[in-house]
Design a protein around this motif. Structure first.
Motif, mmCIF file in Angstrom:
data_model
loop_
_atom_site.group_PDB
_atom_site.id
_atom_site.type_symbol
_atom_site.label_atom_id
_atom_site.label_comp_id
_atom_site.label_asym_id
_atom_site.label_seq_id
_atom_site.Cartn_x
_atom_site.Cartn_y
_atom_site.Cartn_z
ATOM 1 N N VAL A 94 1.094 -1.033 -0.474
ATOM 2 C CA VAL A 94 -0.270 -0.031 0.148
ATOM 3 C C VAL A 94 0.617 1.007 0.102
ATOM 4 O O VAL A 94 0.415 2.203 -0.688
ATOM 5 C CB VAL A 94 -1.178 -0.063 1.051
ATOM 6 C CG1 VAL A 94 -1.464 1.458 1.015
ATOM 7 C CG2 VAL A 94 -2.229 -0.680 0.997
ATOM 8 N N SER A 95 1.839 1.597 0.982
ATOM 9 C CA SER A 95 3.011 2.509 1.231
ATOM 10 C C SER A 95 3.304 2.798 -0.667
ATOM 11 O O SER A 95 4.327 3.747 -0.739
ATOM 12 C CB SER A 95 3.967 2.257 1.442
ATOM 13 O OG SER A 95 2.820 2.319 3.705
ATOM 14 N N SER A 96 3.815 1.696 -1.245
ATOM 15 C CA SER A 96 4.710 1.543 -2.573
ATOM 16 C C SER A 96 3.154 2.034 -3.615
ATOM 17 O O SER A 96 3.730 3.135 -4.455
ATOM 18 C CB SER A 96 5.019 -0.318 -3.091
ATOM 19 O OG SER A 96 5.821 -0.949 -1.879
ATOM 20 N N MET A 97 2.424 1.846 -3.337
ATOM 21 C CA MET A 97 1.728 2.292 -4.647
ATOM 22 C C MET A 97 0.991 3.918 -4.380
ATOM 23 O O MET A 97 0.973 4.674 -4.513
ATOM 24 C CB MET A 97 0.055 1.820 -4.528
ATOM 25 C CG MET A 97 -0.184 -0.013 -5.201
ATOM 26 S SD MET A 97 0.988 0.086 -6.816
ATOM 27 C CE MET A 97 0.023 1.319 -8.114
ATOM 28 N N ALA A 98 1.217 4.558 -2.891
ATOM 29 C CA ALA A 98 1.189 5.643 -2.171
ATOM 30 C C ALA A 98 2.122 6.136 -2.349
ATOM 31 O O ALA A 98 2.310 7.980 -2.740
ATOM 32 C CB ALA A 98 0.455 5.826 -1.247
ATOM 33 N N THR A 99 3.165 5.659 -2.947
ATOM 34 C CA THR A 99 4.456 6.518 -3.209
ATOM 35 C C THR A 99 4.798 6.774 -5.027
ATOM 36 O O THR A 99 4.661 8.342 -4.963
ATOM 37 C CB THR A 99 5.853 5.575 -2.727
ATOM 38 O OG1 THR A 99 5.727 5.533 -1.682
ATOM 39 C CG2 THR A 99 6.997 6.179 -3.667
ATOM 40 N N VAL A 100 4.060 6.169 -5.774
ATOM 41 C CA VAL A 100 3.705 6.583 -6.335
ATOM 42 C C VAL A 100 2.397 7.255 -7.034
ATOM 43 O O VAL A 100 3.582 8.580 -7.757
ATOM 44 C CB VAL A 100 2.993 5.099 -7.483
ATOM 45 C CG1 VAL A 100 3.102 5.448 -9.029
ATOM 46 C CG2 VAL A 100 4.602 3.781 -7.476
ATOM 47 N N LYS A 101 1.158 7.323 -6.023
ATOM 48 C CA LYS A 101 0.337 7.843 -6.454
ATOM 49 C C LYS A 101 0.782 9.475 -5.850
ATOM 50 O O LYS A 101 0.410 10.683 -6.180
ATOM 51 C CB LYS A 101 -0.436 8.059 -5.692
ATOM 52 C CG LYS A 101 -1.394 9.009 -5.651
ATOM 53 C CD LYS A 101 -3.026 8.847 -4.483
ATOM 54 C CE LYS A 101 -3.992 9.515 -4.510
ATOM 55 N NZ LYS A 101 -5.251 8.563 -3.833
ATOM 56 N N ALA A 102 1.961 9.662 -4.643
ATOM 57 C CA ALA A 102 2.458 11.014 -4.196
ATOM 58 C C ALA A 102 2.752 11.605 -5.539
ATOM 59 O O ALA A 102 3.191 12.968 -5.384
ATOM 60 C CB ALA A 102 2.574 10.901 -2.754
ATOM 61 N N ALA A 103 4.337 10.895 -5.519
ATOM 62 C CA ALA A 103 5.476 11.203 -6.909
ATOM 63 C C ALA A 103 4.633 12.142 -8.329
ATOM 64 O O ALA A 103 5.171 12.821 -8.409
ATOM 65 C CB ALA A 103 6.155 10.295 -7.670
ATOM 66 N N VAL A 104 3.650 11.202 -8.659
ATOM 67 C CA VAL A 104 3.125 11.723 -9.562
ATOM 68 C C VAL A 104 1.772 12.748 -9.483
ATOM 69 O O VAL A 104 2.187 14.010 -9.917
ATOM 70 C CB VAL A 104 2.241 10.492 -10.313
ATOM 71 C CG1 VAL A 104 1.083 11.317 -11.900
ATOM 72 C CG2 VAL A 104 2.873 9.802 -10.903
ATOM 73 N N LYS A 105 1.444 12.916 -8.136
ATOM 74 C CA LYS A 105 0.361 14.063 -7.999
ATOM 75 C C LYS A 105 1.610 15.168 -7.997
ATOM 76 O O LYS A 105 1.041 16.382 -8.041
ATOM 77 C CB LYS A 105 -0.074 14.009 -6.804
ATOM 78 C CG LYS A 105 -0.813 15.078 -6.292
ATOM 79 C CD LYS A 105 -1.597 14.921 -4.870
ATOM 80 C CE LYS A 105 -2.069 15.460 -3.904
ATOM 81 N NZ LYS A 105 -3.045 15.114 -3.119
#
Length: 852
Positions: free
Chosen positions: A352-363
Motif C-alpha cells: 500500500v505504501s509503495s502504491m501511495a509513493t507512486v501516487k504522491a510522486a505523480v501528484k
C-alpha cells in the motif's frame, strides 16, 4: 480494526482470497499477465520467495508486456543478479532514451529548462536492503504486477506521468539466507510462538550480505558490489523519489516519514526536503494506511543525519528518500500483544505504501522536478559564498591508499583534478554537498542522540592528509583511477630486494611472497640504502627485506615472484647489490628479523558481533587475499588451536567456561598472538586474561560520583522527568565519532605510519587505560582528541582524554593486542587497517620490554 484484519488474514483460504486481499483496488487486471501467485504456485505471503524466483517473475513480466523492461546492474558477492524492472507506458518505454535526456537536464545547473510537467517523474521503488526484513520484496512483486497488469484508470494515469523503476532486492545474499531459514522451519499449520526456531535465526542471520555487512550503511562508503552497482545506476538516472523499505520489532506498528529532526546543527540538505516534501508525502501515506485500518507513527526514533542510508543518500542528490519500517512477523505468523501478526499483513502495508509513493510522486511531479533543479543550482550558489574554494589532498608515500580515496570520490561523481603530486577537489561543482560530506567536520549538533554515526568525513576514514585552499591550481581532471599509481618496475638482483612498508598494499605483497615460500624479513629500524638503479632510498620502519641467497628458490624464480607481486599490487620495490647502508642499520642487523607466516583464526558465532567479524573476513579476503579460519564458538572445545599462531576476537559476549578460558590462555602463553577488538578487549581485562586496566578501574570512585551525578541537600540523586530518560541516557553512548590518537610510530603495530597523529573511529564505550608498562601503549588519545561527531563533555574529558586506543600486553611467551576501537569499521577505515594488519603479520615479533 487492526485485530480484525489480522484475524481475516488467518481465516481466508490463500488460494481463493490472497490476491484480492492485496489487489482488489486496482481492478481490472489484464488476464494475459501472470500474477505472482500464478507464476510462483502459491499466494504471496504463504511462503518466503527466493531471489532467483523474484528475478524470474520480473523477467516474465518484461517478456509478456510492452510496459516493462528488465535491466541487470550488478552481481552480489555470491553471484546473484541485481536487477531493476522499469515500468511505464509503452510509448514512454520506447522513448526512454529521450526522456532520460530531458530528465537529466534538471540535474544540470548550466541548463535552464522549465518543462516541469512535460517529462514523466522518475521513481525508484527499492526494497529489502536487510535480508531478514522480507515483506518488502514480496510487496515489490505485487507492485510490479499492479503497474504492469492493471488497466485501472488511476494506474494508467500513473504510468503516463511516471517511469517507475522497481529494485526488488538490494541484498539478495542476505535475503536468500533468511528465506531458506524461514521456509525450512515453517510449520503446517504455522507456529506463532515467538520462541519457535522459525522466528529466531542462527548467527549471523539474514540481515547482512555475504561478508556480514549492513548494506544500508554502505551507500556512502560503497565497499560492496551491491552498493557500487546501485550507485553507478543511480548516477545514470538520478530518480526523483527513492523508497527504502524495512522491518522493525514485532511488537511495533508501522513507520513512515517525516523522520525525527536531523541531528546536524546546519544540515547540508535543503530544509525543504525534510520538512515540506516529507509532509506532502506523509499525508498520502497516512490516508492510504488509514483506509486499510493500519496503525503507524512518524517523527520518532529514526533520523536521516547519516548520509549513507538508502533513505538519506537520495536527499543529497536532489531526490527524496523515503524510509518505511514495518513491524515484522519474523517468519510467517507470530503472536504479539495485539494478537497474531501474519506475513501477508506485513506485505500489505508495504505494498500500500509503495502504491501511495507512486501516487504522491505523480501528484507532485512539477514540484519534485523544480526542487531537483533548484537543488543542483543551489549547490553552486552555496559553494560560491565561502572564501574556501576547495581541498587539496594526497599522500605520496602511499599511492594506493590515495587511489582508493579518489575511487570513492569519483564513484559519487565528485570532480577531482591533479597537479603534480597534489589532488584537488573544487567546492564549486554540482556535487558540492557531497564534497562537504567528504571533508567537513563538525563539533556542534542540534541533537545528542543519533540512530547511527554522527561523524562520516571520509577523508579521515582514509587518514588522508588534506587542507582547505582559497585559490585553485586545478591541473588536469581525473576521470579514472587507472594509471594513478606510479611505480618503477623492479629489476633483477642476485643479492636482495627491499619493499616499502608504507604502502597500503604492502601486507598483501607480504602474504603473496610468503604463500610462495619466500623468506621475508622486516626492518625494525629505518635505514637508507643505495639501489642497483643508483638511487638512494630511505626505508622506514617495517620495510620488507627479501634476501636472494637465503631462499630455497633460485634468483630467477625469486625475481619472477617479486615482479608478479609488484604488477598485481603496485607497491614500490628496489633491487640491491649490497647490504651496506649509508645510514641506519645494515641488512644483516639483528633488527632485520625474519617473519613467520600468519596462520590466523577468528572466533565467530553466537555471542560474537557478526559485523566486526565480517569486516575482518572482508579485509583479508578482498584486499590481502589471505584466508582466515572462522572458528564457530560451538566447536571451541574440540578446535585444535595449535594449528594457528594468531587469533582474533571481535566484540561480543564471551561466556567461556573455566576450562575454555584456560585453553585460550595457555595457547597465548605458548608464544602466540591474540588480537581483541572493542568489547572483547574489555572482556580480556575484566576476566584478568591480561594485567591491564580500564579507565574507570583506575579512576578515583569518589571523584567520579562527585563529578557525574548531581546530589540534593540530603545526598540523594537529583530527580529528573521519566519521559527524558531515553534521551538523557542515550546521549552518553558513543554512536560514532572520529578522534585523534597520538601514535608511537616506532612500535611494530604502527610500522608504516609516518605521522604520530592519526584519526580513529570510536563507536563504543570501551575506555582502555594506558598500560603500566611504559613501552606498551601504542596509541593514546591526544590532548585535544575531538575531530568530528557528537560526544558529551563528560565522555570527552572524563573518559576519552585519559584513555588509550591501542595497547599490547605480555602473556607468558605470547602477547595480547588490545584494540579499544575497531580498526576495520565498515570496511572503510583504510587509515587504521594497517594497525590491525601489523598485529597479524608482525605480532609474533612484538616483545613487551620490562624491567624484570
Amino acid at each position: 480494526m487492526f485485530k480484525k484484519l489480522l484475524f481475516l488474514v488467518l481465516l481466508w483460504s490463500p488460494a481463493a482470497f490472497a490476491q484480492d486481499y492485496f489487489l482488489e483496488k486496482y481492478a481490472p487486471l489484464n488476464e494475459d499477465i501472470p500474477s505472482p501467485e500464478e507464476f510462483l504456485g502459491y499466494g504471496i505471503g504463504e511462503h518466503h520467495t527466493r531471489h532467483d524466483r523474484i528475478v524470474s517473475y520480473l523477467q516474465k513480466l518484461a517478456d509478456v508486456s510492452d510496459r516493462a523492461s528488465l535491466h541487470t546492474y550488478g552481481k552480489t558477492h555470491e553471484g546473484r543478479q541485481l536487477v531493476i524492472l522499469t515500468v511505464t507506458t509503452p510509448e514512454n518505454l520506447s522513448n526512454l532514451t529521450s526522456l532520460k535526456k530531458q530528465h537529466l537536464a534538471f540535474t544540470d545547473p548550466s541548463q535552464n529548462v522549465s518543462n516541469y510537467g512535460e517529462v514523466p517523474i522518475f521513481i525508484n521503488l527499492a526494497y529489502n536492503v536487510h535480508g531478514n526484513e522480507p515483506s518488502s520484496s514480496e510487496a515489490a512483486l505485487l507492485s510490479a504486477y499492479t503497474l504492469v497488469a492493471s488497466d485501472n484508470p488511476e494506474v494508467l494515469r500513473y504510468l503516463s506521468h511516471a517511469v517507475v523503476m522497481v529494485d526488488p532486492t538490494i541484498n539478495p545474499d542476505g535475503r536468500d539466507r533468511h528465506t531458506q531459514w524461514a521456509n525450512s522451519y515453517q510449520g503446517s499449520p504455522n507456529v506463532s510462538d515467538p520462541q519457535d526456531a522459525e522466528h529466531n535465526e542462527y548467527w549471523p542471520g539474514g540481515r547482512t550480505n555475504h561478508y556480514w555487512f549492513d548494506l544500508n550503511r554502505d551507500w556512502l562508503l560503497a565497499i560492496h558490489p551491491e552498493s557500487r552497482g546501485k550507485l553507478n545506476w543511480y548516477h545514470e538516472w538520478y530518480p526523483n523519489v527513492v523508497t527504502d523499505f524495512h522491518e522493525m520489532g514485532t511488537q511495533s506498528s508501522y513507520f513512515f516519514e517525516p523522520m525525527k529532526p536531523i541531528g546536524s546543527l546546519d544540515p547540508i540538505m535543503p530544509k525543504e526536503n525534510y520538512e515540506d516534501l516529507n509532509e506532502l508525502f506523509g499525508q498520502e501515506f497516512a490516508t492510504a494506511l488509514d483506509s486499510i485500518g493500519s496503525f503507524y507513527f512518524t517523527k520518532e526514533v529514526f533520523d536521516g543525519t547519516y548520509p549513507g542510508y538508502g533513505s538519506s543518500y537520495p536527499d543529497l542528490q536532489g531526490g527524496l528518500g523515503l524510509l518505511f519500517e514495518q513491524a515484522s512477523s519474523r517468519g510467517h505468523e507470530q503472536t504479539t500483544a495485539f494478537g497474531k501478526i501474519t506475513f501477508p499483513f506485513t506485505i500489505r502495508n508495504q505494498y500500500v505504501s509503495s502504491m501511495a509513493t507512486v501516487k504522491a510522486a505523480v501528484k507532485n511531479r512539477d514540484y519534485l522536478r523544480k526542487y531537483q533543479q533548484d537543488f543542483f543550482k543551489s549547490a553552486l550558489n552555496r559553494a560560491a559564498k565561502p572564501k574556501l574554494k576547495g581541498y587539496t589532498f594526497g599522500d605520496i608515500k602511499d599511492q594506493n591508499r590515495t587511489k582508493a580515496f579518489i575511487d570513492k570520490l569519483l564513484l559519487h561523481r565528485i570532480k577531482v583534478y591533479r597537479s603534480g603530486d597534489d589532488f584537488t577537489v573544487p567546492t564549486e561543482q554540482p556535487q558540492y554537498r557531497m564534497v562537504q560530506t567528504m571533508f567537513e567536520t563538525y563539533d556542534k549538533y542540534r541533537d545528542s542522540v543519533f540512530y547511527d554515526a554522527s561523524a562520516w568525513s571520509l577523508a579521515n576514514f582514509y587518514n588522508m592528509p588534506y587542507r582547505s585552499v582559497r585559490s585553485l591550481d586545478l591541473g588536469n581532471q581525473v576521470t579514472t583511477t587507472e594509471g594513478l599509481v606510479e611505480t618503477t618496475p623492479v629489476t633483477r638482483s642476485e643479492y636482495a630486494y627491499v619493499i616499502d612498508w608504507d604502502d597500503y598494499n604492502a601486507p598483501a605483497v607480504l602474504h603473496y611472497l610468503q604463500e610462495r615460500e619466500l623468506v621475508v624479513s622486516s626492518a625494525f629500524k629505518p635505514f637508507e640504502i643505495r639501489t642497483m638503479d643508483g638511487a638512494t632510498e630511505k626505508m622506514g620502519y617495517g620495510s620488507l627485506v627479501v634476501p636472494v641467497s637465503l631462499q630455497k628458490k633460485n634468483a630467477d624464480e625469486v625475481f619472477e615472484i617479486l615482479r608478479k607481486a609488484q604488477e598485481r599490487f603496485q607497491v614500490p620495490m628496489y633491487a640491491l647489490s649490497t647490504g651496506y647502508s649509508s645510514q641506519g642499520i645494515d641488512l644483516g642487523s639483528r633488527f632485520v628479523r625474519p617473519l613467520e607466516k600468519p596462520k590466523a583464526a577468528m572466533l565467530i558465532g553466537t555471542g560474537t558481533r557478526s559485523y566486526e567479524a565480517g569486516e575482518v573476513w572482508h579485509l583479508l579476503d578482498t584486499r590481502v587475499h589471505m584466508p582466515i579460519t572462522k572458528l564457530p564458538m560451538r566447536t571451541f572445545n574440540r578446535a585444535d588451536f595449535s594449528k594457528y599462531n594468531t587469533m582474533v576476537m571481535v566484540s561480543g559476549d564471551y561466556d567461556l567456561t573455566e576450562k575454555q578460558f584456560g585453553k585460550l590462555k595457555d595457547w597465548v602463553s605458548a608464544g602466540n598472538t591474540l588480537i581483541t577488538i572493542g568489547t572483547a578487549t574489555k572482556w580480556a581485562i575484566e576476566k584478568n586474561l591480561v594485567e591491564e586496566r580500564l579507565t574507570d578501574q583506575v579512576r578515583d570512585s569518589l571523584e567520579v560520583k562527585k563529578n557525574s551525578v548531581k546530589m540534593d541537600s540530603l545526598g540523594a540523586t537529583e530527580r529528573k522527568p521519566y519521559v527524558d530518560a531515553d534521551e538523557n541516557l542515550g546521549k552518553e553512548s558513543v554512536g560514532g565519532i572520529i578522534v585523534e590518537v597520538d601514535l608511537d610510530t616506532t612500535h611494530p603495530l604502527a610500522f608504516g605510519y609516518n605521522d604520530t597523529s592519526i584519526p580513529v573511529y570510536k563507536n563504543n564505550t570501551v575506555w582502555l587505560a594506558p598500560s603500566k608498562n611504559e613501552y606498551s601503549t601504542v596509541a593514546k588519545y591526544s590532548n585535544d582528541p575531538h575531530i568530528d561527531g557528537f560526544v558529551t563533555q563528560k565522555n570527552l574529558e572524563g573518559n576519552l582524554k585519559p584513555s588509550a586506543s591501542l595497547v599490547v600486553s605480555k602473556l607468558g611467551g605470547g602477547r595480547v593486542v588490545l584494540f579499544a576501537d575497531n580498526p576495520n569499521f565498515r570496511g572503510s577505515w583504510y587509515g587504521t587497517n594497517r594497525l590491525f594488519l601489523n598485529a597479524l603479520f608482525l605480532g609474533d615479533e612484538i616483545e613487551v620490554p620490562s624491567r624484570d
